[in-house]
Write a protein that holds these residues in place. Structure first.
Motif, PDB file in Angstrom:
ATOM      1  N   ALA A  42       0.831  -1.207   0.000  1.00  0.00           N
ATOM      2  CA  ALA A  42       0.000   0.000   0.000  1.00  0.00           C
ATOM      3  C   ALA A  42       0.865   1.256   0.000  1.00  0.00           C
ATOM      4  CB  ALA A  42      -0.928  -0.008   1.217  1.00  0.00           C
ATOM      5  N   PHE A  43       1.947   1.227   0.767  1.00  0.00           N
ATOM      6  CA  PHE A  43       2.863   2.376   0.793  1.00  0.00           C
ATOM      7  C   PHE A  43       3.472   2.602  -0.591  1.00  0.00           C
ATOM      8  CE2 PHE A  43       7.200   4.018   1.170  1.00  0.00           C
ATOM      9  CZ  PHE A  43       6.962   5.219   1.829  1.00  0.00           C
ATOM     10  N   GLY A  44       3.935   1.530  -1.221  1.00  0.00           N
ATOM     11  CA  GLY A  44       4.515   1.655  -2.555  1.00  0.00           C
ATOM     12  C   GLY A  44       3.503   2.167  -3.566  1.00  0.00           C
ATOM     13  N   PHE A  45       2.267   1.719  -3.430  1.00  0.00           N
ATOM     14  CA  PHE A  45       1.223   2.151  -4.371  1.00  0.00           C
ATOM     15  C   PHE A  45       0.933   3.642  -4.203  1.00  0.00           C
ATOM     16  CE2 PHE A  45      -3.085   2.783  -5.889  1.00  0.00           C
ATOM     17  CZ  PHE A  45      -3.105   2.057  -7.074  1.00  0.00           C
ATOM     18  N   LYS A  46       0.778   4.088  -2.953  1.00  0.00           N
ATOM     19  CA  LYS A  46       0.412   5.487  -2.698  1.00  0.00           C
ATOM     20  C   LYS A  46       1.590   6.448  -2.892  1.00  0.00           C
ATOM     21  CE  LYS A  46      -2.669   7.220  -1.593  1.00  0.00           C
ATOM     22  NZ  LYS A  46      -3.581   7.920  -2.514  1.00  0.00           N
ATOM     23  N   ALA A  47       2.808   5.986  -2.647  1.00  0.00           N
ATOM     24  CA  ALA A  47       3.957   6.882  -2.744  1.00  0.00           C
ATOM     25  C   ALA A  47       4.563   6.913  -4.141  1.00  0.00           C
ATOM     26  CB  ALA A  47       5.028   6.475  -1.730  1.00  0.00           C
ATOM     27  N   PHE A  48       4.504   5.788  -4.867  1.00  0.00           N
ATOM     28  CA  PHE A  48       5.230   5.708  -6.135  1.00  0.00           C
ATOM     29  C   PHE A  48       4.363   5.359  -7.352  1.00  0.00           C
ATOM     30  CE2 PHE A  48       8.170   4.139  -2.734  1.00  0.00           C
ATOM     31  CZ  PHE A  48       8.919   5.304  -2.631  1.00  0.00           C
ATOM     32  N   ILE A  49       3.402   4.468  -7.183  1.00  0.00           N
ATOM     33  CA  ILE A  49       2.614   4.032  -8.344  1.00  0.00           C
ATOM     34  C   ILE A  49       1.531   5.044  -8.695  1.00  0.00           C
ATOM     35  CG2 ILE A  49       1.071   2.244  -9.257  1.00  0.00           C
ATOM     36  CD1 ILE A  49       2.571   0.228  -7.512  1.00  0.00           C
ATOM     37  N   ALA A  50       0.745   5.416  -7.701  1.00  0.00           N
ATOM     38  CA  ALA A  50      -0.362   6.347  -7.953  1.00  0.00           C
ATOM     39  C   ALA A  50      -0.438   7.403  -6.861  1.00  0.00           C
ATOM     40  CB  ALA A  50      -1.683   5.575  -8.044  1.00  0.00           C
ATOM     41  N   PRO A  51       0.550   8.296  -6.779  1.00  0.00           N
ATOM     42  CA  PRO A  51       0.511   9.368  -5.769  1.00  0.00           C
ATOM     43  C   PRO A  51      -0.716  10.256  -5.959  1.00  0.00           C
ATOM     44  CG  PRO A  51       2.670   9.228  -6.831  1.00  0.00           C
ATOM     45  CD  PRO A  51       1.745   8.383  -7.625  1.00  0.00           C
ATOM     46  N   GLY A  52      -1.203  10.826  -4.866  1.00  0.00           N
ATOM     47  CA  GLY A  52      -2.401  11.649  -4.948  1.00  0.00           C
ATOM     48  C   GLY A  52      -2.156  13.038  -5.503  1.00  0.00           C
ATOM     49  N   ASN A  53      -0.892  13.454  -5.566  1.00  0.00           N
ATOM     50  CA  ASN A  53      -0.580  14.811  -6.026  1.00  0.00           C
ATOM     51  C   ASN A  53      -0.017  14.830  -7.450  1.00  0.00           C
ATOM     52  OD1 ASN A  53       1.697  13.471  -5.081  1.00  0.00           O
ATOM     53  ND2 ASN A  53       2.776  15.372  -4.542  1.00  0.00           N
ATOM     54  N   LEU A  54      -0.498  13.926  -8.297  1.00  0.00           N
ATOM     55  CA  LEU A  54       0.017  13.840  -9.663  1.00  0.00           C
ATOM     56  C   LEU A  54      -0.212  15.119 -10.459  1.00  0.00           C
ATOM     57  CD1 LEU A  54      -1.031  10.213 -10.667  1.00  0.00           C
ATOM     58  CD2 LEU A  54       1.281  11.065 -10.354  1.00  0.00           C
ATOM     59  N   GLU A  55      -1.336  15.779 -10.176  1.00  0.00           N
ATOM     60  CA  GLU A  55      -1.666  16.980 -10.951  1.00  0.00           C
ATOM     61  C   GLU A  55      -0.676  18.111 -10.717  1.00  0.00           C
ATOM     62  OE1 GLU A  55      -5.642  18.054 -10.061  1.00  0.00           O
ATOM     63  OE2 GLU A  55      -6.526  16.262 -10.972  1.00  0.00           O
ATOM     64  N   GLN A  56       0.022  18.093  -9.571  1.00  0.00           N
ATOM     65  CA  GLN A  56       0.987  19.142  -9.267  1.00  0.00           C
ATOM     66  C   GLN A  56       2.402  18.781  -9.734  1.00  0.00           C
ATOM     67  OE1 GLN A  56      -1.174  18.070  -6.453  1.00  0.00           O
ATOM     68  NE2 GLN A  56      -2.556  19.567  -7.396  1.00  0.00           N
ATOM     69  N   MET A  57       2.564  17.587 -10.348  1.00  0.00           N
ATOM     70  CA  MET A  57       3.886  17.123 -10.735  1.00  0.00           C
ATOM     71  C   MET A  57       4.049  17.156 -12.251  1.00  0.00           C
ATOM     72  SD  MET A  57       4.419  14.041  -7.916  1.00  0.00           S
ATOM     73  CE  MET A  57       4.588  12.896  -9.193  1.00  0.00           C
ATOM     74  N   ALA A  58       5.303  17.347 -12.685  1.00  0.00           N
ATOM     75  CA  ALA A  58       5.570  17.443 -14.116  1.00  0.00           C
ATOM     76  C   ALA A  58       5.305  16.129 -14.834  1.00  0.00           C
ATOM     77  CB  ALA A  58       7.026  17.876 -14.346  1.00  0.00           C
ATOM     78  N   ASP A  59       5.608  15.002 -14.173  1.00  0.00           N
ATOM     79  CA  ASP A  59       5.359  13.696 -14.788  1.00  0.00           C
ATOM     80  C   ASP A  59       4.064  13.109 -14.220  1.00  0.00           C
ATOM     81  OD1 ASP A  59       6.197  13.222 -12.243  1.00  0.00           O
ATOM     82  OD2 ASP A  59       7.476  11.520 -12.724  1.00  0.00           O
ATOM     83  N   GLY A  60       2.980  13.841 -14.360  1.00  0.00           N
ATOM     84  CA  GLY A  60       1.721  13.483 -13.722  1.00  0.00           C
ATOM     85  C   GLY A  60       1.028  12.284 -14.318  1.00  0.00           C
ATOM     86  N   HIS A  61       1.674  11.129 -14.272  1.00  0.00           N
ATOM     87  CA  HIS A  61       1.099   9.891 -14.790  1.00  0.00           C
ATOM     88  C   HIS A  61       1.216   8.804 -13.732  1.00  0.00           C
ATOM     89  CE1 HIS A  61       0.634  11.230 -18.995  1.00  0.00           C
ATOM     90  NE2 HIS A  61       1.762  11.892 -18.795  1.00  0.00           N
ATOM     91  N   ARG A  62       0.143   8.043 -13.593  1.00  0.00           N
ATOM     92  CA  ARG A  62       0.198   6.880 -12.719  1.00  0.00           C
ATOM     93  C   ARG A  62       0.929   5.754 -13.435  1.00  0.00           C
ATOM     94  NH1 ARG A  62      -5.184   8.728 -11.837  1.00  0.00           N
ATOM     95  NH2 ARG A  62      -5.501   9.369  -9.669  1.00  0.00           N
ATOM     96  N   LEU A  63       1.717   4.996 -12.674  1.00  0.00           N
ATOM     97  CA  LEU A  63       2.280   3.760 -13.196  1.00  0.00           C
ATOM     98  C   LEU A  63       1.192   2.692 -13.185  1.00  0.00           C
ATOM     99  CD1 LEU A  63       5.717   3.734 -11.326  1.00  0.00           C
ATOM    100  CD2 LEU A  63       5.350   4.232 -13.744  1.00  0.00           C
TER     101      LEU A  63
END
Length: 346
Positions: A42-63
């Motif tokens: 769950a930590f890996g999913f929320k921190a790296f795969i699908a972070p909640g702040n994708l819209e604020q990041m340049a590479d705003g894509h979920r793995l």
């Protein structure tokens, strides 16, 4: 002079004399391990795969996660396409994902119960249930902390960093669950079932099954972004980083999970009864070849035995206790055909 018993030996003797206590400790440790495995995933999913702040990041894509997790992501993306961003919100995404992740695992629990073992199925259900709970809780409990991790990854490698760290988290999560004779659910159960039947490594089957999930998710992501657009190209590229994540996961699993790795022990000894001792202490057979020392001309006995990787230390100890002068060669094997015994999973 008698050797003092080590603490581990004393504990083993105590548990051997108290089967009820032994069962309680065994199941308790299994539950603790799978709960930790669930948190790590769950930590890996929320921190790296699908972070909640994708819209604020340049590479705003979920793995794209693997297995049932990836299928759940694909379904959510399909819902977004049909319902015009119906599940785009961070907390709504987490809730929908958690429900789908657990629900899609129900048929797999049945496979585990009937085809692998009841204890295995129960621990797997605990793992999947806790992973769903942790995934939802982490979105609320310390969202800012997870956001900072995601932002740091974005500033130091971006998608490739996220892919590698996510692969380590998922791989370790699955591998430690395997070591507790459980699994992280989903494709892990199917891969584990296949590996038991074929007596081969587990990680490769997970990758094979994930190809369909990655392809489907990628096509939907490009459709959502727009074919022929820059965003569509970015969505396609993000899927390639997801492949890196899955390969990393496979590598970590195969490094840690030793159950299906086979080793060959070739023992040269002057003791003709060593084979009987090996058979008495290991759940495997042995082949005896009579030979002769090239220098001394003395009669030698060569014993060949195949063991799992985790049994090597015990096997060598058995041989050395029976014949301290025995010459032992340990060789790693890629595949074994025939009736190789693996302890059944309960």
């Amino acid at each position: 002079m008698l050797k003092r018993k080590s603490l581990s030996t004393k504990i083993e003797n105590l548990l051997y004399d108290h089967p009820l206590l032994k069962g309680t400790v065994h199941h308790g440790i299994g539950a603790i391990v799978v709960i930790f495995s669930a948190f790590l995933f769950a930590f890996g999913f929320k921190a790296f795969i699908a972070p909640g702040n994708l819209e604020q990041m340049a590479d705003g894509h979920r793995l794209i996660s693997g297995g049932v997790s990836g299928i759940a992501q694909t379904i959510i993306l399909l819902i977004d396409l049909i319902g015009n961003k119906a599940v785009t919100g961070n907390h709504l995404y987490d809730l929908t994902y958690s429900i789908l992740y657990f629900g899609l695992n129900i048929p797999i629990f049945i496979l585990a119960w009937k085809g692998i073992g009841k204890r295995f199925a129960i621990l797997t259900a605990i793992n999947v249930g806790m992973a769903s709970v942790f995934n939802y809780i982490l979105g609320y409990a310390d969202e800012a902390f997870l956001f900072k991790i995601a932002e740091f990854c974005n500033q130091n490698g971006g998608l490739i960093t996220r892919a590698l760290f996510a692969g380590v988290c998922t791989g370790v999560s699955s591998a430690i669950a395997y070591k507790a004779n459980a699994s992280a659910g989903g494709i892990d159960v199917i891969a584990y079932y296949i590996s038991l039947k074929k007596s081969t490594l587990v990680g490769r089957y997970s990758v094979y099954i994930n190809i369909i999930t990655v392809t489907t998710y990628t096509l939907l992501a490009i459709t959502e972004a727009g074919w022929g657009t820059v965003e569509g190209a970015h969505a396609f590229t993000a899927s390639l980083f997801s492949v890196v994540y899955m390969i990393m996961t496979m590598l970590v699993i195969n490094v840690i999970n030793l159950r299906n790795k086979k080793m060959k022990l070739e023992v040269v000894s002057s003791n003709p009864d060593l084979g009987k001792i090996i058979i008495a202490n290991l759940p495997h057979g042995a082949t005896l070849i009579k030979g002769e020392g090239a220098f001394t001309g003395a009669e030698k006995f060569i014993f060949n035995v195949i063991v799992s990787r985790y049994e090597v230390k015990h096997a060598v100890k058995v041989v050395q206790n029976a014949d301290p002068k025995a010459f032992v060669i340990v060789t790693e094997l890629h595949q074994v055909y025939g009736n190789f015994f693996l302890p059944p999973i309960k």
